[in-house]
Enzyme design. Structure first.
Site: not given
Ligand code: GTP
Ligand code: OAA
Ligand code: MN
Length: 614
Positions: A87, A227, A236, A256, A278, A280, A303, A396
């Site tokens: 983004r 993207y 979003k 979110h 994002s 996290c 999400d 992704r």
């Molecule tokens: N150390 C640690 N890393 C974590 C944990 N949960 C997730 N991660 C790491 O955080 C990263 C992103 O996690 P996602 O669950 O895909 O993030 P999201 O919040 O869904 O992200 P968006 O789709 O961008 O909104 C990955 O590389 C995971 O390995 C955790 O409990 N501990």
């Molecule tokens: O919007 C995207 O490309 C993926 C996503 O969930 C974020 O960045 O929070």
């Molecule tokens: Mn997101």
């Protein structure tokens, strides 16, 4: 809808005949076709035959690589332009009529000035390409008040991805027509017109990007990027930025957040929502495999969460999306087997991952064993000795949510589920304990409003810099951030007090003095959720600290977990010297709101300072 792009020219004969009985939609489609001058116009019906046709074309064009069907049936890999991988927050605009209404967290430009720029950019932008019209709905089509959109795009990759992420096609169009419904017009172009005889590239895009929202008009324009978050406009742009404005006006919340159902060994069910910035951990927590005996988890969303009031004053959550658009790196057979099983069923589009020699995909963290040879996301030969990442850090997977085995049947319910607890969390190496319960709703909103996290690869720009990210919505609040906090504060007054969700702050990412994670995370996070639920039930102990209620070491269920006592202590510590720094950071952050900071939040900050100095 008439005159939506300013000026309204007659329809050219080269453009396909009007395909809808909805006058506003017909006028808009004609107007866009007139402006963008595509080679042809195609109405997307959402069928599987159409998907096969489009993906065949994309394979032919080199945009998609078909994966080995024995490994990943009906699945494809896409590789973007290396400059179009995330983004683009610096190029994202909220063009409210008044600058004040966009607030300090958004880029703003005068709407008519912006329309002028967009008109220039979109003029002829689809030359040589097909213009696709995608009717879509966010959330169930049989909802009481379904939220419709129509995305016009010149990218078949976007069409294929939208089919996974939203409910699209003929049924949606029929309902829009039958109810003469309002829809959010969402115009997307990769901004790479093809001149006669010019050869296309596999990932067309433009160096100049514009992601623009007109909140009063409820319209979206996206130019120059292919993207995900920039181009799949239901996600979003609509379901967060425009929906947050609709939610403000209609009295609900567009957030979110993941949505997760938990059932205790006593067979009592709870629903929790969690907002993390994002990359996290939302997708990971949404697909949680609890490691504690007798607890069961089911997924509703990973999400985006639309929360509305039910008849009894309870907050009910619906996931408006139909797919997962998850961060690939770190998603693996040990950390997130539920995601891996869903992905392995196929029907997925991967973007910027690495390819294995047998026609599968790989990314860092997918398997413990690293393949001896890969083709990296930029198409180069890769070995573990290469010294660079094989997959882009923001690569992704895009997978239908109904392939998740642990999907709750309530996912399909238009009424949604009652939320009992809300978690805010970010990536912080220091300061923020594993979990803290807020004192009350207003204090919980304060926790959300001061949420902070180290930046990730999900947005273009520096990675690892601590920034404030209120409710994990910094890039997604479609209006003034102070007004947004006021809206959150006001939710409490409209709710049944006994059913108001309890708010918690979590941090899975705190480090020990030796640099490792203080808490093992992933499946073990279920232990933290269990503690939170026991707090709601009044059965778990806590220490009252200046920042809120933190678990006593004994109150967390750590059975079967080999965690050393010093690490646990580090994970739970409230360190005054760290908080001294944190309070300075919050002061600076709140100063940026100016007049718009709600008084309740200033009072919360003052009370926090008082508790520290007491
Ligand atoms: N150390 C640690 N890393 C974590 C944990 N949960 C997730 N991660 C790491 O955080 C990263 C992103 O996690 P996602 O669950 O895909 O993030 P999201 O919040 O869904 O992200 P968006 O789709 O961008 O909104 C990955 O590389 C995971 O390995 C955790 O409990 N501990
Ligand atoms: O919007 C995207 O490309 C993926 C996503 O969930 C974020 O960045 O929070
Ligand atoms: Mn997101």
């Amino acid at each position: 809808m008439k005159g939506y792009m300013m000026g309204h020219a007659p329809v050219q004969e080269s453009v396909e005949q009007v395909m809808t009985t909805h006058a506003g939609l017909a006028a808009w489609v004609n107007e866009v076709a007139e402006l963008t001058a595509p080679q042809s116009v195609r109405w997307v019906n959402g069928s599987s035959g159409e998907y096969t046709e489009l993906t065949d074309e994309l394979v032919e064009a080199g945009t998609l690589t078909r994966l080995n069907p024995e490994l990943f049936p009906n699945s494809f890999a896409a590789f973007s332009d290396p400059k179009d991988v995330a983004r683009v927050e610096a190029r994202t605009f909220i063009c409210s009529e008044k600058k004040r209404d966009a607030g300090f967290t958004n880029n703003w430009m005068d709407p008519s000035e912006m329309k002028g720029i967009l008109k220039d950019r979109f003029a002829g932008s689809m030359r040589g390409r097909t213009m696709y019209v995608i009717p879509f709905v966010m959330g169930p089509l049989d909802a009481e008040d379904p939220k419709f959109g129509v995305e016009i795009t010149d990218s078949a990759y976007v069409v294929a991805s939208m089919r996974i992420m939203a409910t699209i096609g003929a049924d949606v169009l029929a309902k829009i027509e039958a109810t003469n419904a309002f829809f959010v017009p969402a115009l997307h172009s990769v901004g790479a017109p093809l001149e006669h005889g010019q050869e296309d590239v596999t990932w067309p895009c433009s160096d100049e990007k514009w992601i623009v929202h007109f909140p009063e008009e409820r319209s979206i324009f996206s130019y120059g990027s292919g993207y995900g978050g920039n181009a799949l406009l239901g996600k979003k742009c609509f379901a967060l930025r425009i929906a947050s404005v609709i939610a403000r006006d209609e009295g609900w919340l567009a957030e979110h957040m993941l949505i997760l159902k938990l059932t205790s060994p006593e067979n009592k069910s709870y629903h929790v929502a969690a907002a993390f910035p994002s990359a996290c951990g939302k997708t990971n927590l949404a697909l949680l495999n609890p490691t504690i005996e007798g607890w069961k988890a089911e997924t509703l969303g990973d999400d985006i969460n639309w929360m509305r009031f039910g008849k009894a004053g309870e907050l009910r959550a619906v996931n408006p999306e139909a797919g997962l658009f998850g961060v690939a790196p770190g998603t693996g057979w040990t950390t997130n087997p539920n995601a891996m099983v869903a992905i392995a069923k196929g029907n997925s589009i991967f973007t910027n991952v690495a390819l294995t020699d047998d026609g599968g995909v790989w990314w860092e963290g997918m398997t413990d064993e690293v393949p001896a040879h890969l083709t990296d996301w930029e198409g180069n030969s890769w070995t573990p000795e290469s010294g660079r990442k094989a997959a882009h850090p923001n690569s992704r997977f895009c997978t239908p949510i109904d392939q998740v085995d642990m999907l709750s049947p309530d996912y399909f319910s238009p009424e949604g589920v009652e939320i009992n607890a809300i978690f805010f969390g970010g990536r912080r190496k220091t300061t923020i304990p594993l979990v803290t319960q807020s004192r009350d709703w207003s204090h919980g909103v304060f926790m959300g409003s001061t949420l902070s996290s180290e930046t990730t690869a999900a947005a273009a720009g520096a990675v690892g810099v601590v920034r404030r990210d209120p409710m994990a919505m910094l890039p997604f609040i479609g209006y003034d951030a102070g007004d947004y906090l006021k809206h959150w504060i006001g939710i409490a007054a409209r709710a049944d007090q006994a059913r108001l969700p309890k708010i918690f702050l979590v941090n899975w990412f705190r480090r020990t003095s030796s640099g490792g994670f203080a808490w093992p995370g992933f499946g073990e996070n279920g232990r933290v959720l269990k503690w939170a639920i026991e707090r709601i039930e009044g059965t778990a102990d806590a220490v009252e600290t200046p920042i809120g209620f933190v678990p006593t070491p004994e109150s967390l269920d750590l059975s079967g977990l080999n965690l050393n006592a010093a690490d646990l202590k580090d994970a739970l510590a409230v360190v005054p010297s760290e908080w001294e720094e944190e309070l300075k950071g919050i002061d600076e952050w709140y100063a940026r709101f100016g007049e718009s900071l709600p008084m309740e939040m200033a009072d919360q900050l003052a009370a926090l300072k008082t508790r520290f100095s007491a």
